[in-house]
Design a protein around this motif. Structure first.
Motif, PDB file in Angstrom:
ATOM      1  N   ALA A 161     -12.547 -25.680 -41.141  1.00 28.83           N
ATOM      2  CA  ALA A 161     -12.051 -24.578 -40.319  1.00 28.83           C
ATOM      3  C   ALA A 161     -10.662 -24.189 -40.788  1.00 28.83           C
ATOM      4  O   ALA A 161      -9.863 -25.036 -41.172  1.00 28.83           O
ATOM      5  N   GLU A 162     -10.428 -22.884 -40.759  1.00 32.81           N
ATOM      6  CA  GLU A 162      -9.099 -22.332 -40.992  1.00 32.81           C
ATOM      7  C   GLU A 162      -8.613 -21.781 -39.660  1.00 32.81           C
ATOM      8  O   GLU A 162      -9.300 -20.964 -39.039  1.00 32.81           O
ATOM      9  N   ILE A 163      -7.464 -22.218 -39.230  1.00 27.91           N
ATOM     10  CA  ILE A 163      -6.919 -21.779 -37.947  1.00 27.91           C
ATOM     11  C   ILE A 163      -5.567 -21.117 -38.207  1.00 27.91           C
ATOM     12  O   ILE A 163      -4.659 -21.741 -38.756  1.00 27.91           O
ATOM     13  N   THR A 164      -5.485 -19.845 -37.822  1.00 21.43           N
ATOM     14  CA  THR A 164      -4.274 -19.065 -38.067  1.00 21.43           C
ATOM     15  C   THR A 164      -3.798 -18.428 -36.774  1.00 21.43           C
ATOM     16  O   THR A 164      -4.567 -17.741 -36.097  1.00 21.43           O
ATOM     17  N   ALA A 165      -2.539 -18.668 -36.447  1.00 22.39           N
ATOM     18  CA  ALA A 165      -1.933 -18.044 -35.259  1.00 22.39           C
ATOM     19  C   ALA A 165      -1.082 -16.865 -35.710  1.00 22.39           C
ATOM     20  O   ALA A 165      -0.470 -16.895 -36.784  1.00 22.39           O
ATOM     21  N   PHE A 166      -1.080 -15.841 -34.869  1.00 22.81           N
ATOM     22  CA  PHE A 166      -0.290 -14.646 -35.146  1.00 22.81           C
ATOM     23  C   PHE A 166       0.681 -14.434 -33.991  1.00 22.81           C
ATOM     24  O   PHE A 166       0.272 -14.173 -32.869  1.00 22.81           O
ATOM     25  N   ALA A 167       1.943 -14.585 -34.266  1.00 26.28           N
ATOM     26  CA  ALA A 167       2.976 -14.344 -33.259  1.00 26.28           C
ATOM     27  C   ALA A 167       4.265 -13.991 -33.991  1.00 26.28           C
ATOM     28  O   ALA A 167       4.423 -14.301 -35.175  1.00 26.28           O
ATOM     29  N   GLY A 168       5.181 -13.376 -33.268  1.00 23.49           N
ATOM     30  CA  GLY A 168       6.445 -12.976 -33.872  1.00 23.49           C
ATOM     31  C   GLY A 168       7.366 -14.144 -34.168  1.00 23.49           C
ATOM     32  O   GLY A 168       8.249 -14.053 -35.003  1.00 23.49           O
ATOM     33  N   VAL A 169       7.142 -15.272 -33.514  1.00 28.62           N
ATOM     34  CA  VAL A 169       8.019 -16.430 -33.673  1.00 28.62           C
ATOM     35  C   VAL A 169       7.234 -17.548 -34.359  1.00 28.62           C
ATOM     36  O   VAL A 169       6.196 -17.985 -33.854  1.00 28.62           O
ATOM     37  N   SER A 170       7.719 -18.008 -35.500  1.00 29.97           N
ATOM     38  CA  SER A 170       6.989 -19.008 -36.281  1.00 29.97           C
ATOM     39  C   SER A 170       6.817 -20.331 -35.531  1.00 29.97           C
ATOM     40  O   SER A 170       5.821 -21.017 -35.711  1.00 29.97           O
ATOM     41  N   LYS A 171       7.791 -20.701 -34.689  1.00 33.34           N
ATOM     42  CA  LYS A 171       7.660 -21.955 -33.924  1.00 33.34           C
ATOM     43  C   LYS A 171       6.483 -21.877 -32.953  1.00 33.34           C
ATOM     44  O   LYS A 171       5.794 -22.868 -32.720  1.00 33.34           O
ATOM     45  N   ILE A 172       6.264 -20.704 -32.375  1.00 34.35           N
ATOM     46  CA  ILE A 172       5.114 -20.528 -31.480  1.00 34.35           C
ATOM     47  C   ILE A 172       3.823 -20.626 -32.288  1.00 34.35           C
ATOM     48  O   ILE A 172       2.873 -21.277 -31.865  1.00 34.35           O
ATOM     49  N   CYS A 173       3.791 -20.012 -33.453  1.00 38.96           N
ATOM     50  CA  CYS A 173       2.614 -20.098 -34.328  1.00 38.96           C
ATOM     51  C   CYS A 173       2.310 -21.553 -34.686  1.00 38.96           C
ATOM     52  O   CYS A 173       1.167 -21.999 -34.593  1.00 38.96           O
ATOM     53  N   ASP A 174       3.353 -22.279 -35.100  1.00 41.31           N
ATOM     54  CA  ASP A 174       3.173 -23.687 -35.472  1.00 41.31           C
ATOM     55  C   ASP A 174       2.623 -24.494 -34.299  1.00 41.31           C
ATOM     56  O   ASP A 174       1.691 -25.282 -34.464  1.00 41.31           O
ATOM     57  N   LYS A 175       3.200 -24.320 -33.120  1.00 39.75           N
ATOM     58  CA  LYS A 175       2.760 -25.064 -31.938  1.00 39.75           C
ATOM     59  C   LYS A 175       1.315 -24.716 -31.584  1.00 39.75           C
ATOM     60  O   LYS A 175       0.506 -25.590 -31.278  1.00 39.75           O
ATOM     61  N   LEU A 176       0.982 -23.444 -31.634  1.00 39.93           N
ATOM     62  CA  LEU A 176      -0.370 -22.991 -31.319  1.00 39.93           C
ATOM     63  C   LEU A 176      -1.378 -23.520 -32.342  1.00 39.93           C
ATOM     64  O   LEU A 176      -2.457 -23.993 -31.970  1.00 39.93           O
TER      65      LEU A 176
END
Length: 183
Positions: free
Chosen positions: A128-143
């Motif tokens: 699986a590839e899981i990619t988060a899209f958000a303006g803040v990279s820390k939120i992406c990393d956490k998600l």
């Protein structure tokens, strides 16, 4: 983007595993799956069965995530599978349709006869590839980290649930003579 990889060996022949795949929902260990609808089926090159399904899931999400994305409790996944009878492979590709603008999960599952014991065992490869899209990279990393952890937990319980389904169906098939050797 985070990656997930899992390999497993089912101690059942490929024919039984692929037949059971269509009967794995509903089951008590995968109660989060609430609907499975077939959107289309076709035969490709006289030996590949292509099926497109829509799977509805009900899962709770952490409060911090619900605060960010909203409290949607039912999500949908599109799954496209191809069973190749000549090459004995089942390849399933799925992608979430719900909230995929915030979190995109692309999963591939491959079932093939085991090279060592092709008539008795089936290999299971899941990625699986899981990619988060958000303006803040820390939120992406956490998600993404939370999603990988959750995906791994779901994958583990999914394999256990499928083993359960395989066991129940095998008992039923043995009683009715389905999948009996033609020797």
């Amino acid at each position: 983007m985070k990656l997930f990889q899992s390999d497993y060996l089912f101690h059942y022949p490929w024919d039984q595993v692929t037949a059971a795949n269509w009967q794995k929902y509903p089951n008590e260990l995968s109660s989060h799956v609430i609907s499975v609808d077939i959107l289309g089926r076709s035969i490709i090159n006289n030996h590949i069965l292509r099926t497109e399904r829509l799977i509805g899931c009900k899962q709770s999400i952490p409060k911090w995530l619900s605060f960010i994305v909203g409290g949607q409790s039912i999500s949908y996944v599109r799954e496209v599978s191809e069973i190749d009878l000549n090459n004995k492979s089942l390849i399933m590709k799925s992608m979430n349709l719900t909230m995929n603008h915030l979190l995109l999960v692309k999963e591939t599952v491959i079932y093939k006869p085991d090279l060592q014991l092709p008539d008795l065992q089936t290999t299971f490869n899941q990625s699986a590839e899981i990619t988060a899209f958000a303006g803040v990279s820390k939120i992406c990393d956490k998600l993404e980290e939370w999603s990988i952890e959750r995906f791994g937990q779901n994958a583990k319980s999914g394999k256990l649930a499928f083993e359960n389904v395989l066991n129940q169906l095998t008992e039923k098939w043995e009683q009715t003579g389905v999948f009996k050797d033609s020797d």
